[in-house]
Design a protein around this motif. Structure first.
Motif, mmCIF file in Angstrom:
data_model
loop_
_atom_site.group_PDB
_atom_site.id
_atom_site.type_symbol
_atom_site.label_atom_id
_atom_site.label_comp_id
_atom_site.label_asym_id
_atom_site.label_seq_id
_atom_site.Cartn_x
_atom_site.Cartn_y
_atom_site.Cartn_z
ATOM 1 N N GLY A 58 0.797 -1.223 0.000
ATOM 2 C CA GLY A 58 0.000 0.000 0.000
ATOM 3 C C GLY A 58 0.827 1.269 0.000
ATOM 4 N N HIS A 59 2.153 1.125 -0.137
ATOM 5 C CA HIS A 59 3.000 2.317 -0.181
ATOM 6 C C HIS A 59 2.769 3.118 -1.456
ATOM 7 N N ARG A 60 2.374 2.410 -2.500
ATOM 8 C CA ARG A 60 2.036 3.079 -3.761
ATOM 9 C C ARG A 60 0.774 2.439 -4.319
ATOM 10 N N LYS A 61 -0.007 3.254 -4.989
ATOM 11 C CA LYS A 61 -1.203 2.735 -5.652
ATOM 12 C C LYS A 61 -0.904 2.638 -7.145
ATOM 13 N N PRO A 62 -1.252 1.495 -7.738
ATOM 14 C CA PRO A 62 -0.977 1.347 -9.173
ATOM 15 C C PRO A 62 -1.904 2.218 -10.023
ATOM 16 N N ARG A 63 -1.356 2.724 -11.097
ATOM 17 C CA ARG A 63 -2.170 3.453 -12.071
ATOM 18 C C ARG A 63 -3.120 2.460 -12.736
ATOM 19 N N VAL A 64 -4.100 2.969 -13.402
ATOM 20 C CA VAL A 64 -5.091 2.124 -14.090
ATOM 21 C C VAL A 64 -4.397 1.147 -15.036
ATOM 22 N N GLU A 65 -3.396 1.630 -15.775
ATOM 23 C CA GLU A 65 -2.696 0.777 -16.742
ATOM 24 C C GLU A 65 -2.008 -0.394 -16.045
ATOM 25 N N GLN A 66 -1.423 -0.138 -14.873
ATOM 26 C CA GLN A 66 -0.730 -1.193 -14.129
ATOM 27 C C GLN A 66 -1.738 -2.208 -13.576
ATOM 28 N N ARG A 67 -2.870 -1.724 -13.062
ATOM 29 C CA ARG A 67 -3.923 -2.645 -12.575
ATOM 30 C C ARG A 67 -4.416 -3.527 -13.715
ATOM 31 N N GLU A 68 -4.582 -2.929 -14.885
ATOM 32 C CA GLU A 68 -5.035 -3.699 -16.047
ATOM 33 C C GLU A 68 -3.995 -4.735 -16.468
ATOM 34 N N LYS A 69 -2.709 -4.382 -16.372
ATOM 35 C CA LYS A 69 -1.635 -5.336 -16.693
ATOM 36 C C LYS A 69 -1.711 -6.549 -15.778
ATOM 37 N N ILE A 70 -1.897 -6.295 -14.479
ATOM 38 C CA ILE A 70 -1.984 -7.395 -13.512
ATOM 39 C C ILE A 70 -3.211 -8.244 -13.797
ATOM 40 N N GLU A 71 -4.340 -7.604 -13.979
ATOM 41 C CA GLU A 71 -5.591 -8.329 -14.245
ATOM 42 C C GLU A 71 -5.497 -9.147 -15.532
ATOM 43 N N ASN A 72 -5.018 -8.548 -16.601
ATOM 44 C CA ASN A 72 -4.909 -9.256 -17.882
ATOM 45 C C ASN A 72 -3.938 -10.427 -17.796
ATOM 46 N N ALA A 73 -2.830 -10.236 -17.089
ATOM 47 C CA ALA A 73 -1.847 -11.314 -16.944
ATOM 48 C C ALA A 73 -2.452 -12.490 -16.175
ATOM 49 N N LEU A 74 -3.196 -12.217 -15.113
ATOM 50 C CA LEU A 74 -3.817 -13.291 -14.345
ATOM 51 C C LEU A 74 -4.903 -13.997 -15.150
ATOM 52 N N HIS A 75 -5.671 -13.236 -15.921
ATOM 53 C CA HIS A 75 -6.692 -13.854 -16.782
ATOM 54 C C HIS A 75 -6.044 -14.733 -17.848
ATOM 55 N N SER A 76 -4.958 -14.256 -18.440
ATOM 56 C CA SER A 76 -4.244 -15.060 -19.452
ATOM 57 C C SER A 76 -3.713 -16.347 -18.842
ATOM 58 N N LEU A 77 -3.140 -16.236 -17.652
ATOM 59 C CA LEU A 77 -2.634 -17.432 -16.973
ATOM 60 C C LEU A 77 -3.777 -18.399 -16.689
ATOM 61 N N GLY A 78 -4.911 -17.880 -16.245
ATOM 62 C CA GLY A 78 -6.066 -18.723 -15.982
ATOM 63 C C GLY A 78 -6.523 -19.456 -17.232
ATOM 64 N N LYS A 79 -6.600 -18.764 -18.355
ATOM 65 C CA LYS A 79 -7.004 -19.389 -19.631
ATOM 66 C C LYS A 79 -6.002 -20.473 -20.041
ATOM 67 N N GLU A 80 -4.723 -20.156 -19.867
ATOM 68 C CA GLU A 80 -3.679 -21.123 -20.205
ATOM 69 C C GLU A 80 -3.808 -22.376 -19.341
ATOM 70 N N LEU A 81 -4.054 -22.188 -18.054
ATOM 71 C CA LEU A 81 -4.188 -23.323 -17.142
ATOM 72 C C LEU A 81 -5.427 -24.155 -17.441
ATOM 73 N N LEU A 82 -6.506 -23.490 -17.873
ATOM 74 C CA LEU A 82 -7.737 -24.211 -18.218
ATOM 75 C C LEU A 82 -7.533 -25.122 -19.429
ATOM 76 N N ALA A 83 -6.570 -24.780 -20.270
ATOM 77 C CA ALA A 83 -6.306 -25.577 -21.478
ATOM 78 C C ALA A 83 -5.372 -26.757 -21.211
ATOM 79 N N VAL A 84 -4.807 -26.838 -20.011
ATOM 80 C CA VAL A 84 -3.861 -27.914 -19.681
ATOM 81 C C VAL A 84 -4.605 -29.221 -19.454
ATOM 82 N N GLU A 85 -4.059 -30.281 -20.017
ATOM 83 C CA GLU A 85 -4.565 -31.641 -19.754
ATOM 84 C C GLU A 85 -3.424 -32.485 -19.239
ATOM 85 N N LEU A 86 -3.696 -33.318 -18.261
ATOM 86 C CA LEU A 86 -2.684 -34.202 -17.707
ATOM 87 C C LEU A 86 -3.068 -35.656 -17.939
#
Length: 129
Positions: free
Chosen positions: A101-129
């Protein structure tokens, strides 16, 4: 189907949740899971009352929205700052500032984090073992 947005934030006592678009829905707890359960209990209580909000009478879905500090702290045991740096491109030191909480992310940074986590989630959903 109506979406009920639930904002989850970390505070000194644990986690607090409230609806962004429905005033009567609130909850809290020591963990995010406790907070979510308290919100579900609150909704169940409201549904039992005669003065239940119209939005809870039909079909609805709960959409959870975290503030950046809460999200980074909640997943701290799963994602290291190093791992988050790899998927977001945001430097570890900056991520640490966001999580404390020492710094608050700008909108662009929040979107980067959100998009990266969504991409990782989609990638993981496509994994088959």
């Amino acid at each position: 189907m109506k979406s009920i947005k639930i904002i989850i934030e970390k505070n000194d006592d644990g986690f607090w949740g409230y609806s962004e678009n429905e005033r009567a829905i609130v909850g809290g707890g020591d963990t995010v899971q406790d907070c979510k359960q308290d919100i579900l209990d609150c909704i169940e209580t409201l549904r039992e009352l005669n003065s239940c909000p119209q939005s809870l009478k039909g079909d609805y879905e709960l959409v959870y929205k975290f503030d950046t500090i809460s999200l980074l702290n909640y997943y701290k045991g799963i994602f290291t700052n190093s791992a988050l740096e790899k998927i977001t491109g945001i430097n570890q030191k900056q991520l640490q500032h966001y999580s404390t909480g020492h710094r608050k992310p700008r909108v662009e940074q929040r979107e980067k984090i959100e998009n990266a986590l969504h991409s990782l989630g989609k990638e993981l959903l496509a994994v088959e073992l």
